[in-house]
Design a protein around this motif. Structure first.
Motif, PDB file in Angstrom:
ATOM      1  N   ILE A 115      29.698  45.797  34.852  1.00 22.73           N
ATOM      2  CA  ILE A 115      29.630  44.334  35.003  1.00 22.73           C
ATOM      3  C   ILE A 115      28.760  44.038  36.216  1.00 22.73           C
ATOM      4  O   ILE A 115      28.984  44.592  37.294  1.00 22.73           O
ATOM      5  CB  ILE A 115      31.035  43.722  35.279  1.00 22.73           C
ATOM      6  CG1 ILE A 115      32.093  44.244  34.308  1.00 22.73           C
ATOM      7  CG2 ILE A 115      30.977  42.198  35.298  1.00 22.73           C
ATOM      8  CD1 ILE A 115      31.905  43.871  32.881  1.00 22.73           C
ATOM      9  N   ALA A 122      37.083  39.547  39.917  1.00 19.69           N
ATOM     10  CA  ALA A 122      36.611  40.589  38.993  1.00 19.69           C
ATOM     11  C   ALA A 122      37.465  41.847  39.143  1.00 19.69           C
ATOM     12  O   ALA A 122      37.858  42.476  38.151  1.00 19.69           O
ATOM     13  CB  ALA A 122      35.142  40.914  39.279  1.00 19.69           C
ATOM     14  N   THR A 147      35.306  33.960  36.924  1.00 20.22           N
ATOM     15  CA  THR A 147      34.996  35.393  36.955  1.00 20.22           C
ATOM     16  C   THR A 147      36.089  36.267  36.360  1.00 20.22           C
ATOM     17  O   THR A 147      35.796  37.284  35.718  1.00 20.22           O
ATOM     18  CB  THR A 147      34.696  35.812  38.410  1.00 20.22           C
ATOM     19  OG1 THR A 147      33.633  34.983  38.876  1.00 20.22           O
ATOM     20  CG2 THR A 147      34.293  37.259  38.504  1.00 20.22           C
ATOM     21  N   THR A 163      34.964  38.660  33.350  1.00 24.62           N
ATOM     22  CA  THR A 163      35.031  40.120  33.521  1.00 24.62           C
ATOM     23  C   THR A 163      35.867  40.726  32.402  1.00 24.62           C
ATOM     24  O   THR A 163      35.470  41.716  31.762  1.00 24.62           O
ATOM     25  CB  THR A 163      35.651  40.463  34.893  1.00 24.62           C
ATOM     26  OG1 THR A 163      34.900  39.801  35.901  1.00 24.62           O
ATOM     27  CG2 THR A 163      35.653  41.964  35.148  1.00 24.62           C
ATOM     28  N   LEU A 222      27.801  41.093  38.695  1.00 24.93           N
ATOM     29  CA  LEU A 222      28.352  39.794  39.069  1.00 24.93           C
ATOM     30  C   LEU A 222      27.467  39.192  40.152  1.00 24.93           C
ATOM     31  O   LEU A 222      27.322  39.773  41.222  1.00 24.93           O
ATOM     32  CB  LEU A 222      29.779  40.034  39.597  1.00 24.93           C
ATOM     33  CG  LEU A 222      30.576  38.840  40.041  1.00 24.93           C
ATOM     34  CD1 LEU A 222      30.788  37.866  38.889  1.00 24.93           C
ATOM     35  CD2 LEU A 222      31.929  39.308  40.589  1.00 24.93           C
ATOM     36  N   LEU A 281      39.694  43.814  36.339  1.00 26.77           N
ATOM     37  CA  LEU A 281      39.478  45.237  36.037  1.00 26.77           C
ATOM     38  C   LEU A 281      40.761  46.038  36.265  1.00 26.77           C
ATOM     39  O   LEU A 281      41.128  46.900  35.459  1.00 26.77           O
ATOM     40  CB  LEU A 281      38.337  45.796  36.903  1.00 26.77           C
ATOM     41  CG  LEU A 281      36.938  45.271  36.574  1.00 26.77           C
ATOM     42  CD1 LEU A 281      35.940  45.655  37.652  1.00 26.77           C
ATOM     43  CD2 LEU A 281      36.465  45.810  35.218  1.00 26.77           C
ATOM     44  N   LEU A 313      31.474  47.822  38.841  1.00 23.02           N
ATOM     45  CA  LEU A 313      31.184  46.448  39.238  1.00 23.02           C
ATOM     46  C   LEU A 313      30.023  46.451  40.232  1.00 23.02           C
ATOM     47  O   LEU A 313      30.129  47.036  41.307  1.00 23.02           O
ATOM     48  CB  LEU A 313      32.436  45.847  39.886  1.00 23.02           C
ATOM     49  CG  LEU A 313      32.317  44.414  40.408  1.00 23.02           C
ATOM     50  CD1 LEU A 313      32.082  43.429  39.248  1.00 23.02           C
ATOM     51  CD2 LEU A 313      33.582  44.021  41.176  1.00 23.02           C
TER      52      LEU A 313
END
Ligand SMILES: Cc1cc2nc3c(=O)[nH]c(=O)nc-3n(C[C@H](O)[C@H](O)[C@H](O)COP(=O)(O)O)c2cc1C
Length: 431
Positions: free
Chosen positions: A244, A275, A229, A233, A246, A279, A290
Protein backbone atom coordinates in the motif's frame (compact mmCIF):
# COMPACT_ATOMS: atom_id res chain seq x y z
CA UNK A 1 1.41 51.33 12.66
CA UNK A 2 0.72 49.03 9.76
CA UNK A 3 -1.17 46.03 11.09
CA UNK A 4 -1.64 42.94 8.94
CA UNK A 5 -4.94 41.10 9.30
CA UNK A 6 -4.69 37.49 10.46
CA UNK A 7 -7.77 36.67 8.39
CA UNK A 8 -6.85 38.71 5.31
CA UNK A 9 -3.07 38.36 5.30
CA UNK A 10 -1.00 39.37 2.25
CA UNK A 11 -1.29 36.00 0.58
CA UNK A 12 -5.09 36.04 0.93
CA UNK A 13 -5.33 39.59 -0.41
CA UNK A 14 -3.06 38.67 -3.34
CA UNK A 15 -5.19 35.65 -4.15
CA UNK A 16 -8.46 37.63 -4.09
CA UNK A 17 -6.89 40.21 -6.40
CA UNK A 18 -5.57 37.49 -8.72
CA UNK A 19 -8.97 35.73 -8.83
CA UNK A 20 -10.72 39.04 -9.55
CA UNK A 21 -8.31 39.70 -12.41
CA UNK A 22 -8.25 36.24 -14.00
CA UNK A 23 -11.61 34.64 -13.12
CA UNK A 24 -9.96 31.22 -12.75
CA UNK A 25 -8.61 29.19 -9.86
CA UNK A 26 -4.86 29.05 -9.36
CA UNK A 27 -3.03 25.97 -10.59
CA UNK A 28 0.44 25.20 -9.31
CA UNK A 29 2.91 22.46 -8.43
CA UNK A 30 4.86 21.65 -5.23
CA UNK A 31 2.86 20.59 -2.14
CA UNK A 32 0.66 22.17 0.54
CA UNK A 33 2.14 25.33 2.03
CA UNK A 34 -0.04 25.65 5.12
CA UNK A 35 1.33 24.28 8.37
CA UNK A 36 -0.28 21.01 9.46
CA UNK A 37 0.76 18.55 12.20
CA UNK A 38 3.85 16.83 10.86
CA UNK A 39 6.89 14.79 11.84
CA UNK A 40 8.50 17.94 13.32
CA UNK A 41 5.90 17.63 16.07
CA UNK A 42 7.38 14.28 17.17
CA UNK A 43 10.63 13.57 19.02
CA UNK A 44 12.59 10.39 19.66
CA UNK A 45 13.17 9.45 23.27
CA UNK A 46 16.60 7.86 22.66
CA UNK A 47 18.16 5.33 25.01
CA UNK A 48 19.61 6.07 28.44
CA UNK A 49 19.27 3.78 31.50
CA UNK A 50 16.18 1.78 30.66
CA UNK A 51 17.23 1.30 27.00
CA UNK A 52 20.65 0.53 25.61
CA UNK A 53 21.92 2.46 22.53
CA UNK A 54 24.01 0.90 19.77
CA UNK A 55 27.56 2.02 19.11
CA UNK A 56 27.66 4.19 15.99
CA UNK A 57 30.93 2.95 14.50
CA UNK A 58 30.87 -0.70 15.49
CA UNK A 59 27.30 -1.92 15.61
CA UNK A 60 25.33 -2.36 12.47
CA UNK A 61 21.97 -0.77 11.85
CA UNK A 62 20.49 -2.39 8.76
CA UNK A 63 18.37 -0.47 6.30
CA UNK A 64 17.21 -2.99 3.69
CA UNK A 65 13.57 -3.68 2.88
CA UNK A 66 11.62 -6.22 0.85
CA UNK A 67 8.51 -4.89 -0.86
CA UNK A 68 5.79 -7.11 -2.28
CA UNK A 69 6.44 -10.64 -1.05
CA UNK A 70 2.78 -11.42 -0.36
CA UNK A 71 1.96 -12.94 -3.78
CA UNK A 72 4.68 -11.91 -6.23
CA UNK A 73 7.47 -14.34 -7.05
CA UNK A 74 9.93 -11.47 -7.61
CA UNK A 75 9.49 -8.98 -4.76
CA UNK A 76 11.67 -5.87 -4.67
CA UNK A 77 14.79 -6.05 -2.49
CA UNK A 78 15.90 -2.49 -1.76
CA UNK A 79 19.02 -1.43 0.14
CA UNK A 80 17.37 1.60 1.71
CA UNK A 81 13.74 2.24 2.68
CA UNK A 82 13.47 5.50 0.73
CA UNK A 83 12.08 5.25 -2.80
CA UNK A 84 11.46 7.82 -5.52
CA UNK A 85 7.75 8.54 -5.98
CA UNK A 86 5.94 8.43 -9.31
CA UNK A 87 6.47 11.63 -11.27
CA UNK A 88 5.46 11.71 -14.88
CA UNK A 89 7.53 12.25 -17.97
CA UNK A 90 5.58 15.26 -19.19
CA UNK A 91 5.61 16.89 -15.78
CA UNK A 92 9.37 16.32 -15.69
CA UNK A 93 11.89 16.46 -18.52
CA UNK A 94 13.46 13.28 -19.89
CA UNK A 95 16.90 14.15 -18.40
CA UNK A 96 15.31 14.76 -14.99
CA UNK A 97 13.64 11.34 -15.13
CA UNK A 98 16.97 9.84 -16.12
CA UNK A 99 18.66 11.52 -13.13
CA UNK A 100 16.04 10.10 -10.75
CA UNK A 101 16.87 6.64 -12.09
CA UNK A 102 20.62 7.22 -11.78
CA UNK A 103 20.43 8.49 -8.19
CA UNK A 104 18.02 5.79 -7.03
CA UNK A 105 20.06 3.01 -8.68
CA UNK A 106 23.30 4.23 -7.12
CA UNK A 107 21.69 3.84 -3.70
CA UNK A 108 20.00 0.52 -4.44
CA UNK A 109 16.47 1.80 -4.38
CA UNK A 110 13.56 2.14 -6.80
CA UNK A 111 12.08 4.88 -8.88
CA UNK A 112 8.61 5.08 -10.42
CA UNK A 113 7.14 6.14 -13.77
CA UNK A 114 4.03 8.38 -13.68
CA UNK A 115 1.10 9.60 -15.71
CA UNK A 116 2.25 9.35 -19.33
CA UNK A 117 4.17 6.10 -19.46
CA UNK A 118 7.72 4.79 -19.40
CA UNK A 119 10.63 6.33 -21.31
CA UNK A 120 13.62 4.29 -22.49
CA UNK A 121 15.99 6.72 -20.66
CA UNK A 122 14.17 6.04 -17.42
CA UNK A 123 14.07 2.27 -17.85
CA UNK A 124 17.69 2.24 -18.97
CA UNK A 125 18.97 4.11 -15.92
CA UNK A 126 16.71 2.57 -13.25
CA UNK A 127 17.79 -0.70 -11.76
CA UNK A 128 14.38 -1.08 -10.13
CA UNK A 129 11.48 0.66 -11.84
CA UNK A 130 7.85 0.66 -10.72
CA UNK A 131 5.30 1.23 -13.49
CA UNK A 132 2.22 3.28 -12.68
CA UNK A 133 -1.20 2.38 -13.99
CA UNK A 134 -3.33 5.50 -13.66
CA UNK A 135 -6.95 6.45 -14.31
CA UNK A 136 -5.80 8.36 -17.42
CA UNK A 137 -4.16 5.23 -18.91
CA UNK A 138 -1.82 7.64 -20.75
CA UNK A 139 1.14 5.75 -22.16
CA UNK A 140 -0.27 2.46 -20.90
CA UNK A 141 1.44 -0.38 -22.72
CA UNK A 142 1.41 -4.09 -21.77
CA UNK A 143 5.03 -4.46 -22.93
CA UNK A 144 6.05 -1.79 -20.43
CA UNK A 145 4.10 -3.60 -17.71
CA UNK A 146 6.31 -6.59 -18.39
CA UNK A 147 9.45 -4.45 -18.60
CA UNK A 148 8.80 -3.03 -15.11
CA UNK A 149 9.86 -4.53 -11.79
CA UNK A 150 6.57 -3.75 -10.04
CA UNK A 151 3.21 -2.22 -10.91
CA UNK A 152 1.54 0.59 -9.00
CA UNK A 153 -2.20 1.09 -9.44
CA UNK A 154 -2.83 4.73 -8.68
CA UNK A 155 -6.20 5.29 -7.03
CA UNK A 156 -5.27 8.74 -5.82
CA UNK A 157 -2.60 11.20 -4.76
CA UNK A 158 -2.25 13.04 -1.44
CA UNK A 159 -2.22 16.44 -3.13
CA UNK A 160 -5.59 15.76 -4.78
CA UNK A 161 -7.52 12.73 -3.51
CA UNK A 162 -10.62 12.52 -5.66
CA UNK A 163 -9.12 14.64 -8.43
CA UNK A 164 -7.71 13.84 -11.85
CA UNK A 165 -4.44 14.83 -13.49
CA UNK A 166 -3.56 17.99 -15.36
CA UNK A 167 -0.91 18.75 -17.91
CA UNK A 168 -1.15 22.18 -19.45
CA UNK A 169 -0.76 22.64 -23.18
CA UNK A 170 2.66 24.26 -23.12
CA UNK A 171 4.09 21.00 -21.74
CA UNK A 172 2.47 18.78 -24.39
CA UNK A 173 5.52 18.58 -26.66
CA UNK A 174 5.49 16.33 -29.75
CA UNK A 175 7.11 13.49 -27.75
CA UNK A 176 4.67 13.80 -24.80
CA UNK A 177 1.75 14.04 -27.23
CA UNK A 178 2.81 10.90 -29.04
CA UNK A 179 3.26 8.90 -25.85
CA UNK A 180 -0.15 9.97 -24.54
CA UNK A 181 -2.03 9.88 -27.85
CA UNK A 182 -2.98 13.51 -27.47
CA UNK A 183 -2.85 16.59 -29.69
CA UNK A 184 0.17 18.83 -29.13
CA UNK A 185 -0.21 22.02 -27.12
CA UNK A 186 -3.74 21.44 -25.81
CA UNK A 187 -4.46 21.37 -22.05
CA UNK A 188 -5.02 17.83 -20.85
CA UNK A 189 -7.22 16.95 -17.90
CA UNK A 190 -7.33 13.31 -17.03
CA UNK A 191 -9.91 11.14 -15.29
CA UNK A 192 -10.27 11.02 -11.53
CA UNK A 193 -11.91 7.56 -11.65
CA UNK A 194 -10.31 4.44 -13.03
CA UNK A 195 -12.15 3.30 -16.18
CA UNK A 196 -11.23 -0.38 -15.61
CA UNK A 197 -12.76 -0.79 -12.18
CA UNK A 198 -15.22 1.07 -9.99
CA UNK A 199 -14.68 -0.41 -6.54
CA UNK A 200 -12.77 -2.96 -4.48
CA UNK A 201 -14.57 -5.96 -6.01
CA UNK A 202 -13.51 -5.29 -9.55
CA UNK A 203 -10.14 -3.93 -8.43
CA UNK A 204 -9.52 -7.50 -7.34
CA UNK A 205 -10.25 -8.64 -10.91
CA UNK A 206 -7.93 -5.93 -12.32
CA UNK A 207 -5.13 -7.01 -10.00
CA UNK A 208 -5.65 -10.63 -11.11
CA UNK A 209 -5.39 -9.51 -14.73
CA UNK A 210 -2.12 -7.65 -14.05
CA UNK A 211 -0.71 -10.70 -12.28
CA UNK A 212 -1.56 -12.89 -15.28
CA UNK A 213 0.06 -10.42 -17.72
CA UNK A 214 3.24 -10.45 -15.64
CA UNK A 215 3.27 -14.19 -14.76
CA UNK A 216 2.67 -13.54 -11.05
CA UNK A 217 6.22 -12.18 -10.87
CA UNK A 218 5.72 -8.49 -10.16
CA UNK A 219 4.47 -7.01 -6.91
CA UNK A 220 1.28 -4.95 -7.27
CA UNK A 221 1.27 -1.69 -5.32
CA UNK A 222 -1.93 0.27 -4.67
CA UNK A 223 -1.46 4.02 -4.15
CA UNK A 224 -4.08 6.08 -2.31
CA UNK A 225 -4.27 9.67 -1.16
CA UNK A 226 -4.75 9.91 2.61
CA UNK A 227 -8.42 10.43 3.40
CA UNK A 228 -10.48 7.54 4.86
CA UNK A 229 -7.28 5.62 5.29
CA UNK A 230 -8.43 2.83 7.58
CA UNK A 231 -11.07 1.67 5.08
CA UNK A 232 -8.95 2.29 1.99
CA UNK A 233 -6.12 0.21 3.41
CA UNK A 234 -8.45 -2.66 4.36
CA UNK A 235 -10.06 -2.60 0.89
CA UNK A 236 -6.71 -2.51 -0.92
CA UNK A 237 -5.55 -5.51 1.11
CA UNK A 238 -8.78 -7.33 0.36
CA UNK A 239 -8.41 -6.61 -3.35
CA UNK A 240 -5.03 -8.37 -3.26
CA UNK A 241 -2.48 -5.55 -3.19
CA UNK A 242 1.05 -6.53 -2.17
CA UNK A 243 2.05 -3.04 -1.07
CA UNK A 244 0.00 0.00 0.00
CA UNK A 245 1.39 3.41 -0.94
CA UNK A 246 -0.11 6.10 1.25
CA UNK A 247 0.35 9.74 0.22
CA UNK A 248 -0.51 12.44 2.77
CA UNK A 249 -2.08 15.83 2.02
CA UNK A 250 1.35 17.51 1.98
CA UNK A 251 2.28 15.36 -1.02
CA UNK A 252 3.75 17.12 -4.02
CA UNK A 253 2.12 17.51 -7.41
CA UNK A 254 3.08 18.77 -10.84
CA UNK A 255 -0.13 20.72 -11.43
CA UNK A 256 -3.22 20.92 -9.25
CA UNK A 257 -5.71 23.57 -8.19
CA UNK A 258 -4.33 25.39 -5.13
CA UNK A 259 -7.70 24.97 -3.39
CA UNK A 260 -7.35 21.21 -3.77
CA UNK A 261 -3.72 21.09 -2.58
CA UNK A 262 -4.49 23.02 0.59
CA UNK A 263 -7.97 21.78 1.52
CA UNK A 264 -8.37 18.08 0.71
CA UNK A 265 -6.96 15.03 2.48
CA UNK A 266 -5.32 14.46 5.84
CA UNK A 267 -1.72 14.88 7.00
CA UNK A 268 0.50 11.81 6.65
CA UNK A 269 1.10 11.88 10.41
CA UNK A 270 -2.60 11.19 10.99
CA UNK A 271 -2.90 8.65 8.19
CA UNK A 272 -0.07 6.25 9.11
CA UNK A 273 -1.67 5.01 12.38
CA UNK A 274 -4.98 4.47 10.54
CA UNK A 275 -3.29 2.31 7.91
CA UNK A 276 -1.25 0.40 10.49
CA UNK A 277 -4.40 -0.25 12.53
CA UNK A 278 -6.18 -1.71 9.49
CA UNK A 279 -3.16 -3.86 8.60
CA UNK A 280 -2.79 -5.11 12.17
CA UNK A 281 -6.47 -5.99 12.46
CA UNK A 282 -6.19 -8.04 9.27
CA UNK A 283 -2.99 -9.71 10.49
CA UNK A 284 -1.23 -8.12 7.50
CA UNK A 285 1.13 -5.58 9.09
CA UNK A 286 4.60 -6.24 7.56
CA UNK A 287 3.01 -8.92 5.28
CA UNK A 288 1.55 -6.21 3.05
CA UNK A 289 4.10 -3.42 3.19
CA UNK A 290 3.23 0.21 3.79
CA UNK A 291 5.10 2.91 1.86
CA UNK A 292 4.31 6.46 2.97
CA UNK A 293 4.89 9.88 1.44
CA UNK A 294 3.87 13.50 1.73
CA UNK A 295 6.42 16.04 2.93
CA UNK A 296 9.28 13.65 3.75
CA UNK A 297 12.47 15.77 3.89
CA UNK A 298 15.07 14.16 6.12
CA UNK A 299 16.28 11.00 7.80
CA UNK A 300 14.37 12.13 10.90
CA UNK A 301 11.10 12.12 8.93
CA UNK A 302 11.94 8.66 7.56
CA UNK A 303 12.79 7.26 11.00
CA UNK A 304 9.62 8.73 12.54
CA UNK A 305 7.39 7.35 9.75
CA UNK A 306 8.98 3.94 10.22
CA UNK A 307 8.58 4.11 13.99
CA UNK A 308 4.87 4.70 13.42
CA UNK A 309 4.75 1.46 11.40
CA UNK A 310 5.68 2.28 7.78
CA UNK A 311 7.99 -0.14 5.97
CA UNK A 312 9.44 2.52 3.66
CA UNK A 313 9.04 6.15 2.61
CA UNK A 314 8.81 7.76 -0.78
CA UNK A 315 9.92 11.23 -1.86
CA UNK A 316 8.85 13.55 -4.68
CA UNK A 317 9.51 17.26 -4.13
CA UNK A 318 12.58 16.59 -1.96
CA UNK A 319 14.08 14.49 -4.77
CA UNK A 320 13.52 17.34 -7.25
CA UNK A 321 15.18 19.80 -4.87
CA UNK A 322 18.14 17.42 -4.58
CA UNK A 323 18.39 17.37 -8.39
CA UNK A 324 18.62 21.15 -8.46
CA UNK A 325 15.03 22.46 -8.35
CA UNK A 326 14.85 25.85 -6.59
CA UNK A 327 18.67 26.08 -6.51
CA UNK A 328 20.15 29.55 -5.78
CA UNK A 329 22.20 29.43 -9.00
CA UNK A 330 18.93 29.88 -10.91
CA UNK A 331 17.65 32.75 -8.77
CA UNK A 332 18.04 35.40 -11.46
CA UNK A 333 16.18 33.26 -14.00
CA UNK A 334 13.43 32.45 -11.49
CA UNK A 335 13.00 36.18 -10.81
CA UNK A 336 12.63 36.85 -14.53
CA UNK A 337 9.53 34.64 -14.50
CA UNK A 338 8.08 36.19 -11.34
CA UNK A 339 9.40 33.78 -8.74
CA UNK A 340 12.64 33.25 -6.78
CA UNK A 341 14.89 30.41 -5.67
CA UNK A 342 13.23 28.72 -2.71
CA UNK A 343 9.74 29.79 -3.84
CA UNK A 344 9.38 28.28 -7.29
CA UNK A 345 6.22 26.18 -7.49
CA UNK A 346 5.05 26.73 -11.08
CA UNK A 347 5.87 23.21 -12.20
CA UNK A 348 2.77 23.41 -14.44
CA UNK A 349 4.20 26.29 -16.48
CA UNK A 350 7.00 24.44 -18.28
CA UNK A 351 9.36 27.42 -17.87
CA UNK A 352 11.66 25.88 -15.26
CA UNK A 353 15.14 27.41 -15.63
CA UNK A 354 16.62 24.40 -13.79
CA UNK A 355 15.44 22.22 -16.72
CA UNK A 356 13.54 19.81 -14.45
CA UNK A 357 9.80 20.55 -14.75
CA UNK A 358 9.82 21.45 -18.43
CA UNK A 359 9.48 19.98 -21.92
CA UNK A 360 11.34 22.85 -23.56
CA UNK A 361 14.45 21.27 -25.05
CA UNK A 362 16.62 24.34 -24.50
CA UNK A 363 15.68 24.57 -20.83
CA UNK A 364 15.99 20.80 -20.36
CA UNK A 365 19.54 21.05 -21.75
CA UNK A 366 20.43 23.21 -18.68
CA UNK A 367 20.09 20.08 -16.58
CA UNK A 368 22.91 17.55 -16.34
CA UNK A 369 21.43 14.11 -15.51
CA UNK A 370 24.75 12.70 -14.29
CA UNK A 371 25.32 15.56 -11.85
CA UNK A 372 21.65 15.50 -10.82
CA UNK A 373 21.82 11.75 -10.22
CA UNK A 374 24.94 12.15 -8.05
CA UNK A 375 23.27 14.87 -5.99
CA UNK A 376 20.20 12.72 -5.48
CA UNK A 377 22.35 9.77 -4.40
CA UNK A 378 24.19 12.02 -1.91
CA UNK A 379 20.90 13.23 -0.51
CA UNK A 380 19.50 9.69 -0.18
CA UNK A 381 22.79 8.62 1.48
CA UNK A 382 22.52 11.47 3.97
CA UNK A 383 18.91 10.68 4.81
CA UNK A 384 19.81 7.03 5.38
CA UNK A 385 22.74 7.93 7.66
CA UNK A 386 20.48 10.27 9.63
CA UNK A 387 17.81 7.61 10.07
CA UNK A 388 20.45 5.07 11.15
CA UNK A 389 21.89 7.53 13.70
CA UNK A 390 18.49 7.99 15.27
CA UNK A 391 17.69 4.27 15.23
CA UNK A 392 21.01 3.40 16.91
CA UNK A 393 20.31 5.99 19.59
CA UNK A 394 17.06 4.13 20.24
CA UNK A 395 18.98 0.83 20.48
CA UNK A 396 17.75 -0.56 17.15
CA UNK A 397 19.83 -2.80 14.87
CA UNK A 398 17.42 -2.34 11.95
CA UNK A 399 15.37 0.70 10.95
CA UNK A 400 12.33 -1.59 10.99
CA UNK A 401 12.74 -2.14 14.71
CA UNK A 402 11.81 1.47 15.44
CA UNK A 403 8.41 1.53 17.14
CA UNK A 404 5.81 4.02 18.40
CA UNK A 405 7.25 3.54 21.91
CA UNK A 406 10.36 5.39 20.74
CA UNK A 407 8.34 8.55 20.07
CA UNK A 408 6.64 11.35 21.98
CA UNK A 409 4.69 14.32 20.66
CA UNK A 410 5.25 18.03 21.20
CA UNK A 411 1.63 19.05 20.70
CA UNK A 412 -1.72 17.63 21.76
CA UNK A 413 -2.77 17.49 18.09
CA UNK A 414 0.26 15.46 17.04
CA UNK A 415 -0.16 13.16 20.06
CA UNK A 416 -3.78 12.48 19.12
CA UNK A 417 -3.02 11.93 15.43
CA UNK A 418 0.19 9.90 15.76
CA UNK A 419 -1.18 8.05 18.81
CA UNK A 420 1.96 8.58 20.88
CA UNK A 421 2.11 10.27 24.31
CA UNK A 422 2.50 13.99 24.79
CA UNK A 423 6.15 14.57 25.83
CA UNK A 424 6.68 14.19 29.57
CA UNK A 425 3.31 12.48 30.10
CA UNK A 426 1.76 9.09 29.43
CA UNK A 427 -1.26 10.78 27.86
CA UNK A 428 -2.37 9.81 24.37
CA UNK A 429 -5.45 11.90 23.65
CA UNK A 430 -8.37 9.70 22.61
CA UNK A 431 -6.66 6.41 23.56
C1 LIG B 1 6.42 16.95 -10.40
C2 LIG B 1 5.56 15.89 -9.78
C3 LIG B 1 4.88 15.00 -10.60
C4 LIG B 1 4.07 14.01 -10.06
N1 LIG B 1 3.46 13.10 -10.89
C5 LIG B 1 2.76 12.08 -10.34
C6 LIG B 1 2.22 11.05 -11.16
O1 LIG B 1 2.36 11.06 -12.38
N2 LIG B 1 1.55 10.03 -10.55
C7 LIG B 1 1.42 9.97 -9.17
O2 LIG B 1 0.83 9.01 -8.67
N3 LIG B 1 1.89 10.94 -8.39
C8 LIG B 1 2.59 11.96 -8.93
N4 LIG B 1 3.15 12.90 -8.10
C9 LIG B 1 3.04 12.74 -6.64
C10 LIG B 1 4.20 11.91 -6.09
O3 LIG B 1 4.16 10.60 -6.61
C11 LIG B 1 4.16 11.75 -4.56
O4 LIG B 1 2.93 11.19 -4.18
C12 LIG B 1 4.37 13.07 -3.82
O5 LIG B 1 5.24 13.91 -4.52
C13 LIG B 1 4.93 12.77 -2.44
O6 LIG B 1 5.03 13.91 -1.66
P1 LIG B 1 6.38 14.78 -1.54
O7 LIG B 1 6.52 15.47 -2.85
O8 LIG B 1 6.10 15.75 -0.44
O9 LIG B 1 7.52 13.86 -1.26
C14 LIG B 1 3.93 13.92 -8.64
C15 LIG B 1 4.62 14.84 -7.82
C16 LIG B 1 5.42 15.81 -8.37
C17 LIG B 1 6.15 16.77 -7.44
Amino acid sequence: MLRESATFDRAVIDEIQRAAREGMYDIRGFGAKRRVPHFDDLLFLGASMSRYPLEGYRERCATDVVLGDRFASKPLHLDIPITIAGMSFGALSAPAKEALGRGASEMGTSTTTGDGGMTPEERGHSETLIYQLLPSRYGMNPDDLRAADAIEIVVGQGAKPGGGGMLLGHKISPRVAEMRDLPEGIDQRSACRHPDWTGPDDLEIKIGELREITDWEKPIFVKVGATRTYYDTALAVKAGGDVIVLDGMQGGTAATQEVFIEHVGIPILAAIPNAVEALQELGMHRRVQLVVSGGIRSGADVAKAMALGADACSIGVAALIALGDNAPEHDKAYREIGSAAGFYDDYQAGLDPAGISTQDEELAANFDPELGGRRLANYLRTMTLEAQTLARACGKSHLHNLEPEDLVALTVEAAAMARVPLAGTSWIPGA
